[in-house]
Design a protein around this motif. Structure first.
Motif, PDB file in Angstrom:
ATOM      1  N   SER A 617       0.811  -1.119  -0.009  1.00 28.42           N
ATOM      2  CA  SER A 617      -0.076   0.066  -0.190  1.00 28.42           C
ATOM      3  C   SER A 617       0.793   1.262  -0.042  1.00 28.42           C
ATOM      4  CB  SER A 617      -1.052  -0.118   1.237  1.00 28.42           C
ATOM      5  OG  SER A 617      -1.468   1.282   1.251  1.00 28.42           O
ATOM      6  N   ARG A 618       1.065   2.081  -1.206  1.00 29.84           N
ATOM      7  CA  ARG A 618       1.885   3.015  -1.316  1.00 29.84           C
ATOM      8  C   ARG A 618       1.049   4.326  -0.503  1.00 29.84           C
ATOM      9  NH1 ARG A 618       5.729   5.253  -4.905  1.00 29.84           N
ATOM     10  NH2 ARG A 618       6.263   7.386  -3.862  1.00 29.84           N
ATOM     11  N   ARG A 619      -0.037   4.272  -0.313  1.00 32.41           N
ATOM     12  CA  ARG A 619      -0.732   5.216   0.368  1.00 32.41           C
ATOM     13  C   ARG A 619      -0.560   5.358   1.786  1.00 32.41           C
ATOM     14  NH1 ARG A 619      -4.436   4.873   3.661  1.00 32.41           N
ATOM     15  NH2 ARG A 619      -4.797   2.904   3.128  1.00 32.41           N
ATOM     16  N   PHE A 620      -0.705   3.881   2.406  1.00 29.88           N
ATOM     17  CA  PHE A 620      -0.240   3.814   3.721  1.00 29.88           C
ATOM     18  C   PHE A 620       1.126   4.179   4.049  1.00 29.88           C
ATOM     19  CE2 PHE A 620       0.689   0.817   7.298  1.00 29.88           C
ATOM     20  CZ  PHE A 620      -0.084   1.382   8.210  1.00 29.88           C
ATOM     21  N   THR A 621       1.913   3.615   3.166  1.00 28.98           N
ATOM     22  CA  THR A 621       3.446   3.903   3.553  1.00 28.98           C
ATOM     23  C   THR A 621       3.718   5.323   3.627  1.00 28.98           C
ATOM     24  OG1 THR A 621       3.944   1.641   2.258  1.00 28.98           O
ATOM     25  CG2 THR A 621       5.838   3.118   2.594  1.00 28.98           C
ATOM     26  N   ASP A 622       3.071   6.292   2.402  1.00 27.70           N
ATOM     27  CA  ASP A 622       3.380   7.608   2.658  1.00 27.70           C
ATOM     28  C   ASP A 622       2.732   8.337   3.942  1.00 27.70           C
ATOM     29  OD1 ASP A 622       4.539   7.231   0.207  1.00 27.70           O
ATOM     30  OD2 ASP A 622       2.752   8.028  -1.024  1.00 27.70           O
ATOM     31  N   GLU A 623       1.768   7.695   4.361  1.00 23.41           N
ATOM     32  CA  GLU A 623       1.246   8.146   5.667  1.00 23.41           C
ATOM     33  C   GLU A 623       2.097   7.910   6.611  1.00 23.41           C
ATOM     34  OE1 GLU A 623      -2.222   6.918   8.783  1.00 23.41           O
ATOM     35  OE2 GLU A 623      -2.530   6.466   6.715  1.00 23.41           O
ATOM     36  N   LEU A 624       2.681   6.809   6.936  1.00 19.98           N
ATOM     37  CA  LEU A 624       3.675   6.547   7.973  1.00 19.98           C
ATOM     38  C   LEU A 624       4.901   7.427   7.642  1.00 19.98           C
ATOM     39  CD1 LEU A 624       3.444   2.666   8.258  1.00 19.98           C
ATOM     40  CD2 LEU A 624       2.237   4.439   9.689  1.00 19.98           C
ATOM     41  N   GLY A 625       5.471   7.804   6.634  1.00 19.44           N
ATOM     42  CA  GLY A 625       6.588   8.496   6.298  1.00 19.44           C
ATOM     43  C   GLY A 625       6.374   9.878   6.572  1.00 19.44           C
ATOM     44  N   GLY A 626       5.207  10.357   6.315  1.00 23.68           N
ATOM     45  CA  GLY A 626       4.679  11.730   6.851  1.00 23.68           C
ATOM     46  C   GLY A 626       4.881  11.964   8.387  1.00 23.68           C
ATOM     47  N   ARG A 627       4.397  10.912   9.098  1.00 23.16           N
ATOM     48  CA  ARG A 627       4.318  11.002  10.506  1.00 23.16           C
ATOM     49  C   ARG A 627       5.766  10.939  10.836  1.00 23.16           C
ATOM     50  NH1 ARG A 627       2.669  13.004  15.069  1.00 23.16           N
ATOM     51  NH2 ARG A 627       2.584  11.588  16.694  1.00 23.16           N
ATOM     52  N   ALA A 628       6.722  10.185  10.272  1.00 19.01           N
ATOM     53  CA  ALA A 628       8.145  10.177  10.699  1.00 19.01           C
ATOM     54  C   ALA A 628       8.795  11.599  10.566  1.00 19.01           C
ATOM     55  CB  ALA A 628       8.821   9.347   9.694  1.00 19.01           C
ATOM     56  N   VAL A 629       8.313  12.384   9.420  1.00 17.59           N
ATOM     57  CA  VAL A 629       8.848  13.755   9.099  1.00 17.59           C
ATOM     58  C   VAL A 629       8.264  14.556  10.529  1.00 17.59           C
ATOM     59  CG1 VAL A 629       8.686  15.861   7.842  1.00 17.59           C
ATOM     60  CG2 VAL A 629       8.918  13.509   6.843  1.00 17.59           C
ATOM     61  N   GLU A 630       6.845  14.249  10.869  1.00 18.39           N
ATOM     62  CA  GLU A 630       6.639  15.273  12.036  1.00 18.39           C
ATOM     63  C   GLU A 630       6.974  14.794  13.297  1.00 18.39           C
ATOM     64  OE1 GLU A 630       2.377  14.345  12.274  1.00 18.39           O
ATOM     65  OE2 GLU A 630       1.968  15.115  10.144  1.00 18.39           O
ATOM     66  N   LEU A 631       7.538  13.709  13.636  1.00 18.62           N
ATOM     67  CA  LEU A 631       8.030  13.137  14.693  1.00 18.62           C
ATOM     68  C   LEU A 631       9.472  13.524  14.735  1.00 18.62           C
ATOM     69  CD1 LEU A 631       6.625   9.707  15.149  1.00 18.62           C
ATOM     70  CD2 LEU A 631       6.148  11.576  16.600  1.00 18.62           C
ATOM     71  N   LEU A 632      10.230  13.481  13.761  1.00 15.46           N
ATOM     72  CA  LEU A 632      11.558  14.131  13.670  1.00 15.46           C
ATOM     73  C   LEU A 632      11.836  15.495  14.017  1.00 15.46           C
ATOM     74  CD1 LEU A 632      14.649  13.489  13.149  1.00 15.46           C
ATOM     75  CD2 LEU A 632      14.106  13.904  10.684  1.00 15.46           C
ATOM     76  N   ALA A 633      10.890  16.347  13.345  1.00 11.39           N
ATOM     77  CA  ALA A 633      10.913  17.889  13.749  1.00 11.39           C
ATOM     78  C   ALA A 633      10.684  18.025  15.105  1.00 11.39           C
ATOM     79  CB  ALA A 633       9.851  18.345  12.649  1.00 11.39           C
ATOM     80  N   ALA A 634       9.757  17.151  15.641  1.00  9.67           N
ATOM     81  CA  ALA A 634       9.392  17.468  17.321  1.00  9.67           C
ATOM     82  C   ALA A 634      10.309  17.009  18.119  1.00  9.67           C
ATOM     83  CB  ALA A 634       7.808  17.052  17.474  1.00  9.67           C
ATOM     84  N   GLU A 635      11.093  16.388  17.700  1.00  7.26           N
ATOM     85  CA  GLU A 635      12.152  15.607  18.756  1.00  7.26           C
ATOM     86  C   GLU A 635      13.105  16.912  19.240  1.00  7.26           C
ATOM     87  OE1 GLU A 635      14.048  12.552  16.983  1.00  7.26           O
ATOM     88  OE2 GLU A 635      12.372  11.029  17.421  1.00  7.26           O
ATOM     89  N   ARG A 636      13.179  16.598  20.469  1.00  6.27           N
ATOM     90  CA  ARG A 636      14.261  17.575  21.395  1.00  6.27           C
ATOM     91  C   ARG A 636      15.486  16.877  21.684  1.00  6.27           C
ATOM     92  NH1 ARG A 636      11.921  19.937  18.478  1.00  6.27           N
ATOM     93  NH2 ARG A 636      10.420  21.911  18.944  1.00  6.27           N
ATOM     94  N   THR A 637      15.613  15.558  21.711  1.00  7.69           N
ATOM     95  CA  THR A 637      16.897  14.899  21.828  1.00  7.69           C
ATOM     96  C   THR A 637      17.439  14.086  20.655  1.00  7.69           C
ATOM     97  OG1 THR A 637      15.731  12.905  22.592  1.00  7.69           O
ATOM     98  CG2 THR A 637      15.922  14.790  24.303  1.00  7.69           C
TER      99      THR A 637
END
Length: 941
Positions: A617-637
């Motif tokens: 599922s390319r759609r679901f993979t892109d959804e998870l990847g977008g969430r990874a970008v959000e989490l990386l930007a929010a990390e403070r460590t």
């Protein structure tokens, strides 16, 4: 109080008065016990008290059902479990009724998932009532206990309350579920239980119950059985703590709930109370709540409404061991109860009830029920005789014990023990001796176990089963149930159907080997895919690959699997509570994993990788990847920087080979990561709590993905500023910073070498030099081109460091390379192999490259055509030529360009470097002319 128990009540009160010297609490308790028995037996709606998994309760139930033939049976079991009972005929007992909720509404989040189980065994009275009701026309079975939702509503709001951990691998069938017992009968006063065990000369409660209650009641008639059970329930109830006992308060609420439900059913159906039977625990039979009885009470009870939690229901396999572990029973007690049940059926010629189609049980001929129920005789006092007289021995006890003694020796020999006929005699005699020492008229199974361990067990166990375990197997074994195909949820049936092409019996409780040649048998490819998904979802060992692997971009043409589906049926069933297919369950779990509060960018990248491996599922993979970008930007460590770097490298390599272009989320991840790590780099260099490994991983991300980041619009000046703003103090991070500056061109190799040599020459810094070297080793992550320098630095350290510094550092070096830089070791090994001589004979004449000295160099002439594109290029960009001269060990020097044919300067008036190294440079160009020719071809107009 009726006159049936007047004499017994008077005897107990007089005995208490003589014992205590006058009226006191003891006399009130004893008199109250008799009152409780009288009250329960006088209730028009007949109460049948039971003990959980008790053979005597089961036998009494069979006898009473055949005599009374009730039309309605009220059963103490969660009312919302009623639809599951019809599926019992498709299972092999023991199994457990289960209610499951993965998402909660109205409960603490720490409790999720909510899990309730109610185990059922063939020897239990509740199963006999269920089998009678479901297979007898015109009989209604009504569950009257509170719902599973109320089970958790009435628990104290503490995070760890609903958890019940089972550690034994063989009994982990109920997991962390909350167990629901029908007929929980055990003292709630610790001192009372200790007193009973001490004076009964037994080790645990299960043995006391079997000796003093179970065996005497197996052959008792119904009236005696019922009076004794209510008596015991009343005793334990009145001696339980009354103040602050939350469990007692919950039990009283359950009793109010059950009597309210029974009255509602009687009023709605108009059923005669004489045609009903109420099956409950003996503890509840002696209830003293105001709502007790089928008559309308003075005060009504209104239970709380259910929460909005969505419950799912099903059947899961259970076992004797799982029941014992979850409810705190002695090991082997349920197996012994099952053996007692089987012997009692034969001894008393009782035909139990059994559901049509029941699996795994001995098929018994159905016994027709009498046309007219037997009229019950008036209630008489049977307690006095039971309490005053000893139990009678059966004539077959000695023969039975002799058979046990012979069989345990035979079983022990099969499992590696050197047992003989003499051991069988010793077990027989020791069993009788132990029973006599414990004031018993005949040996019990527990005496037999102790005797077998004493006479057969030696200093070591030759196999994987000890003698105590062998006794449990002999006396009944840890019987494990199984849920039939028709009773499985849709997901479990789908798994069984999709694995059918393998041709294996998935119900077997043994490990089976599946061999698949996917090229020759393409129809097995879906089975392979399903097994990989199950490996991701099921507990470890349920499906285990022996040959073959699944990685990004890799598929194995042949695979071999060990399947243990039969023993992990419960886990597959519980997957059915989360979705219809295993792919849907995996998708939901991955989405939940990246959305939970503790989610990190590394976890999100792992979810992306799993989605690529198991879900198309390319759609679901892109959804998870977008969430990874959000989490990386929010990390403070930067704790997960090594994991982030490893996973994003693998994903980028996969997409570059498998797809024409990178997904949008990958580009965003690199851009956000570049800016994110540049921002955190100065702080990470300074903070002591940030390990060197994490800083090296940040630099690895920045340097190895720099070209991609710059092509996407990132600014290299941000990285240069971040490095210049970094001012570490720890030696390892200082070395790492030097390597980073070298990679950026802010520091030359020669300058780096000078700094390293200065450290070795400084006696104050020598003790800390291993820490610098650890930083250089970590620098291979962002700058693999420094491998030669790192080998040089390590060689100098081994050559020049004193033993007091070198020897303590070696274990640290090995640990660092193994745990933190395992992927860097091959780089060092390859560079060392290139640097050091290959044979032992060449060692004596070998000189390290960093110790070779060249003559002072001035200018070296390199023959190039005057003018032309090559000369103009070198003149405009001299840095490349200077770097090449430095690599060759020469000092670069430049002179003005001489026009063609103007003079003898250089070769053909060339523009270049001059000096004593001309011969060496000329020889290098002559030995490798391909490079110069390729360069000339590229630069020629």
């Amino acid at each position: 109080m009726s006159g049936a128990f007047s004499a017994l009540r008077g005897q107990l009160v007089d005995a208490a008065a003589r014992f205590a010297g006058g009226p006191d609490a003891l006399s009130e308790i004893l008199a109250g016990i008799v009152d409780d028995v009288d009250r329960a037996l006088a209730e028009p709606l007949e109460i049948f008290p039971v003990c959980h998994h008790s053979p005597s309760s089961g036998l009494a139930m069979v006898r009473r059902l055949r005599a009374k033939q009730p039309k309605v049976i009220y059963l103490e079991l969660c009312e919302d479990l009623r639809p599951l009972l019809d599926e019992l005929r498709n299972c092999r007992l023991p199994v457990a009724l289960q209610a499951f909720a993965s998402e909660t509404d109205g409960f603490p989040k720490d409790w999720s998932p909510l899990n309730v189980v109610a185990p059922i065994t063939e020897a239990s009275a509740e199963y006999q009532a269920i089998a009678y009701a479901l297979d007898t026309p015109g009989v209604e079975l009504v569950l009257v206990d509170r719902s599973t939702d109320h089970v958790f509503q009435w628990l104290p709001r503490e995070p760890e309350t609903p958890q019940s951990t089972v550690d034994d691998e063989e009994t982990d069938l109920h997991g962390d579920a909350v167990g629901i017992e029908i007929g929980d009968l055990r003292p709630r006063f610790a001192e009372l239980e200790e007193h009973l065990l001490h004076h009964g000369k037994v080790r645990h409660w299960s043995e006391w119950w079997d000796q003093y209650v179970e065996q005497p009641l197996v052959g008792a008639d119904y009236e005696e059985y019922r009076q004794v059970m209510v008596l015991i329930g009343s005793l334990f109830r009145r001696l339980a703590p009354s103040r602050g006992d939350e469990r007692l308060a919950r039990d009283e609420d359950r009793e109010r709930y059950m009597w309210t439900r029974m009255r509602e059913h009687l009023a709605a159906t108009g059923t005669d109370r004489a045609d009903c039977l109420y099956v409950c625990g003996a503890f509840h039979a002696a209830s003293r709540v105001a709502q007790f009885g089928s008559a309308e009470p003075a005060e009504a009870y209104e239970p709380s409404p259910r929460t909005a939690t969505r419950w799912l229901y099903g059947l899961i396999p259970s076992s004797h061991g799982a029941i014992e572990a979850q409810f705190g029973l002695a090991s082997g007690s349920v197996s012994i109860a099952g053996a007692t049940w089987s012997r009692a059926l034969t001894r008393y010629a009782v035909t139990p009830f059994q559901l049509d189609g029941q699996q795994g049980s001995r098929k018994r001929a159905k016994k027709a029920l009498a046309a007219q129920p037997v009229v019950d005789p008036p209630t008489t006092d049977r307690l006095s005789g039971f309490l005053s007289g000893p139990p009678l021995l059966h004539g077959l006890d000695e023969e039975e014990l002799l058979g046990w003694s012979v069989d345990i020796v035979r079983l022990a020999r099969r499992n590696g023990y050197l047992a003989s006929t003499a051991d069988a005699i010793a077990v027989f005699e020791t069993s009788i001796l132990l029973a006599g020492m414990r004031n018993r008229r005949r040996p019990t199974p527990y005496d037999f176990q102790d005797a077998a361990v004493t006479c057969i067990e030696k200093d070591v166990v030759p196999g994987r089963r000890d003698v105590r375990r062998l006794c449990e197997i002999l006396l009944g074994g840890d019987r494990i149930g199984q849920v039939g195909y028709d009773a499985l949820p849709p997901l479990a049936r789908d798994v069984y159907d999709r694995l059918a092409p393998l041709g294996l019996d998935l119900d077997r409780r043994t490990i089976q080997r599946a061999l698949m040649n996917l090229d020759a048998e393409p129809e097995l490819v879906p089975c392979s895919h399903l097994l990989w998904v199950l490996r991701r979802l099921l507990p470890r060992g349920a499906v285990r690959p022996i040959m073959g692997q699944r990685r990004l971009g890799q598929r194995s043409p042949q695979e071999s699997w060990d399947l243990d589906i039969g023993r992990n049926q419960r886990a597959i069933i519980e997957l059915g509570y989360e979705g219809v297919t295993v792919e849907q369950v995996l998708e939901q779990r991955l989405r939940k994993a990246v959305r939970e509060p503790q989610a990190t960018a590394a976890k999100a990248l792992e979810a992306v990788e799993d989605a690529l491996l198991y879900l198309d599922s390319r759609r679901f993979t892109d959804e998870l990847g977008g969430r990874a970008v959000e989490l990386l930007a929010a990390e403070r460590t930067v704790d997960d920087a090594p994991e982030v770097l490893r996973r994003i490298r693998g994903l980028l390599a996969y997409y570059r080979t498998a797809e024409p272009a990178l997904p949008h989320w990958c580009e965003e991840f690199v851009k956000v990561g570049y800016a994110h790590y540049c921002t955190l780099l100065p702080t990470a260099f300074v903070e002591d709590e940030t390990p060197v490994r994490q800083v090296a991983a940040m630099l690895g991300f920045l340097f190895t993905l720099e070209s991609l980041a710059l092509s996407l619009g990132c600014d290299r000046a941000q990285l240069e500023l971040a490095v210049r703003q970094s001012h570490p103090e720890s030696p390892a991070k200082v070395a790492l910073l030097w390597a980073a500056r070298t990679q950026l061109g802010q520091l030359t190799i020669a300058e780096l070498r000078e700094r390293t040599d200065a450290l070795l020459d400084n006696p104050l810094v020598v003790p800390a030099f291993p820490q610098y070297l650890s930083g250089f080793v970590q620098s291979l992550e962002p700058a693999p081109g420094l491998a030669g320098f790192v080998v040089e630095a390590m060689s100098k350290a081994f050559a020049r460091l004193p033993d007091p510094v070198l020897l303590p550092w070696l274990p640290t070096l090995i640990t660092t390379l193994k745990e933190q830089a395992g992927e860097l070791v091959p780089v060092l090994v390859r560079e060392a192999a290139r640097t050091f001589p290959a044979g032992l004979a060449a060692v004596d004449a070998w000189t390290p490259p960093w110790e070779r000295r060249t003559a002072p160099a001035t200018h070296t002439a390199v023959a190039l055509p005057v003018g032309g594109p090559a000369a103009d290029l070198l003149a405009a960009h001299p840095a490349a030529t200077d770097a090449l001269a430095a690599l060759l060990g020469l000092e670069p020097g430049w002179r003005a360009v001489t026009p063609a044919g103007a003079g003898p300067a250089g070769v053909n008036g060339a523009h270049g470097t001059t000096g004593t190294g001309a011969a060496e440079a000329q020889a290098l160009l002559e030995s490798h002319p391909e490079t110069a020719r390729a360069l000339a071809a590229l630069l020629s107009p």
